[in-house]
Design a protein around this motif. Structure first.
Motif, short mmCIF file in Angstrom:
data_model
loop_
_atom_site.label_atom_id
_atom_site.label_comp_id
_atom_site.label_asym_id
_atom_site.label_seq_id
_atom_site.Cartn_x
_atom_site.Cartn_y
_atom_site.Cartn_z
N ARG A 177 0.85 -1.19 0.00
CA ARG A 177 0.00 0.00 0.00
C ARG A 177 0.89 1.24 0.00
N LYS A 178 0.52 2.22 -0.78
CA LYS A 178 1.27 3.47 -0.77
C LYS A 178 0.93 4.28 0.48
N LYS A 179 1.84 5.15 0.84
CA LYS A 179 1.56 6.10 1.90
C LYS A 179 0.90 7.35 1.30
N ARG A 180 0.16 8.05 2.12
CA ARG A 180 -0.54 9.24 1.64
C ARG A 180 0.44 10.25 1.04
N SER A 181 1.63 10.31 1.63
CA SER A 181 2.63 11.27 1.17
C SER A 181 3.15 10.93 -0.23
N GLU A 182 2.90 9.71 -0.72
CA GLU A 182 3.37 9.30 -2.04
C GLU A 182 2.38 9.63 -3.16
N LEU A 183 1.19 10.09 -2.80
CA LEU A 183 0.20 10.44 -3.81
C LEU A 183 0.60 11.74 -4.51
N THR A 184 -0.01 11.96 -5.68
CA THR A 184 0.16 13.25 -6.33
C THR A 184 -0.51 14.32 -5.47
N ALA A 185 -0.21 15.58 -5.77
CA ALA A 185 -0.82 16.67 -5.01
C ALA A 185 -2.34 16.62 -5.12
N ASP A 186 -2.85 16.33 -6.31
CA ASP A 186 -4.30 16.22 -6.49
C ASP A 186 -4.85 15.01 -5.75
N GLY A 187 -4.07 13.92 -5.77
CA GLY A 187 -4.50 12.73 -5.06
C GLY A 187 -4.66 12.96 -3.57
N ARG A 188 -3.74 13.71 -2.99
CA ARG A 188 -3.81 13.99 -1.55
C ARG A 188 -5.06 14.79 -1.20
N LYS A 189 -5.55 15.61 -2.15
CA LYS A 189 -6.76 16.38 -1.90
C LYS A 189 -7.99 15.49 -1.76
N HIS A 190 -7.92 14.29 -2.35
CA HIS A 190 -9.08 13.39 -2.35
C HIS A 190 -8.83 12.14 -1.50
N ALA A 191 -7.85 12.21 -0.61
CA ALA A 191 -7.50 11.05 0.21
C ALA A 191 -7.94 11.25 1.66
N LEU A 192 -8.22 10.15 2.34
CA LEU A 192 -8.50 10.20 3.76
C LEU A 192 -7.24 10.62 4.51
N SER A 193 -7.39 11.24 5.64
CA SER A 193 -6.24 11.56 6.47
C SER A 193 -5.71 10.28 7.10
N GLY A 194 -4.43 10.23 7.35
CA GLY A 194 -3.82 9.02 7.91
C GLY A 194 -2.52 8.70 7.20
N THR A 195 -1.90 7.62 7.62
CA THR A 195 -0.60 7.25 7.06
C THR A 195 -0.70 6.73 5.64
N TYR A 196 -1.69 5.87 5.40
CA TYR A 196 -1.76 5.19 4.12
C TYR A 196 -2.66 5.90 3.12
N ALA A 197 -2.41 5.63 1.84
CA ALA A 197 -3.12 6.27 0.74
C ALA A 197 -4.46 5.60 0.51
N VAL A 198 -5.53 6.28 0.85
CA VAL A 198 -6.89 5.79 0.62
C VAL A 198 -7.69 6.90 -0.05
N LEU A 199 -8.04 6.71 -1.31
CA LEU A 199 -8.84 7.69 -2.03
C LEU A 199 -10.31 7.52 -1.65
N THR A 200 -11.01 8.62 -1.51
CA THR A 200 -12.39 8.57 -1.02
C THR A 200 -13.39 8.27 -2.13
N GLN A 201 -14.51 7.67 -1.70
CA GLN A 201 -15.60 7.38 -2.62
C GLN A 201 -16.02 8.68 -3.33
#
Length: 286
Positions: free
Chosen positions: A226-250
């Motif tokens: 699993r990627k970490k949230r910090s590894e997402l693109t800038a746009d991806g981080r805008k649509h991700a849950l807060s936390g360590t891991y990268a989870v894009l929201t519904q």
């Protein structure tokens, strides 16, 4: 093209590469390799089977020279869960009675019995110590790292075993993995025969919507981390849950770059990584 098959008929990994016993120096030094110990699920001696058409590159230690070690190398590029290239494997601990029957340059076809597990050197029981890497063997096949461990040396670097070997269910019974997740033969990964540019509504360039919160991974399958949230693109981080891991929201809209079909699974690559679009009848992205 051959797939790199796990080389024992029963997988029973007793120590992974993150083990704190004898593998710590291999994993924590530089360069590192990723050794596993496998006792084949028995107290006796089982065979190591050729994971692909291969030749013996080097044999070390027969007699009183040192701990017995053998290097084998694929005769052509082979398919692994993470790349297609030559593969070199180093195996430690076979006893003299089995290694003395082999010679450098000897060729084995995939699935052929090669040598028995042993306890030569500082081994507490019969097992194979297996390290694997991408490309051809470099120099004499190993080098000493910063922690004093002798690690495999290959032209393409060393890889964890789950990134090198497929499990062929018709050949290998899985008894213990020490938490490592291997890909079963027939489930294709990025760059391999299961890849495609489109599948149904999933095609490169399409813009789709997430129907659930989705983990983002480094590759097309749950064997990839699993990627970490910090590894997402800038746009991806805008649509991700807060936390360590990268989870894009519904509800997040994503653009498809690549499509990977693996059996009943469809994975898509988006700018931030890989997500599962469809699993059997369950649709996560549409």
């Amino acid at each position: 093209m051959q797939r790199c098959k796990y080389p024992t008929k029963t997988m029973n990994i007793t120590q992974s590469y993150t083990g704190t016993y004898s593998h710590s120096k291999n994993y924590n030094g530089s360069p590192r390799d990723y050794p596993i110990d496998d006792n084949s699920g028995t107290t006796g001696r089982s065979y190591f089977y050729a994971p692909f058409d291969c030749s013996i590159k080097r044999i070390y230690g027969v007699g009183a020279k040192g701990t017995n070690t053998i290097w084998i190398q694929s005769q052509a590029p082979v398919q692994t869960p993470s790349f297609t290239d030559y593969v070199t494997i180093m195996v430690i601990h076979p006893n003299d009675d089995t290694l003395s029957k082999l010679k450098v340059g000897q060729v084995f076809r995939q699935g052929a019995a090669m040598f028995l597990e042993g306890n030569d050197g500082r081994a507490t029981g019969y097992h194979f110590h297996i390290s694997a890497g991408r490309g051809r063997a470099q120099g004499n096949g190993w080098k000493q790292n910063t922690r004093g461990a002798w690690v495999l040396a290959t032209s393409g670097g060393n890889y964890p075993p789950e990134k090198i070997f497929y499990i062929d269910p018709a050949f290998t019974k899985v008894q213990g993995t020490k938490g490592l997740q291997f890909v079963r033969s027939g489930v294709a990964q990025a760059g391999n025969t299961g890849s495609s540019s489109s599948s149904g509504n999933y095609r490169a360039g399409a813009t789709l919507t997430l129907r659930a919160d989705m983990n983002v991974r480094t590759g097309p399958g749950t064997s990839y981390r699993r990627k970490k949230r910090s590894e997402l693109t800038a746009d991806g981080r805008k649509h991700a849950l807060s936390g360590t891991y990268a989870v894009l929201t519904q509800g997040t809209r994503v653009t498809v770059q690549k499509v990977q079909v693996s059996g009943s699974q469809i994975w898509i690559q988006i700018p931030s990584g890989w997500i599962c679009a469809k699993l059997g009848s369950k649709v996560y992205v549409s």
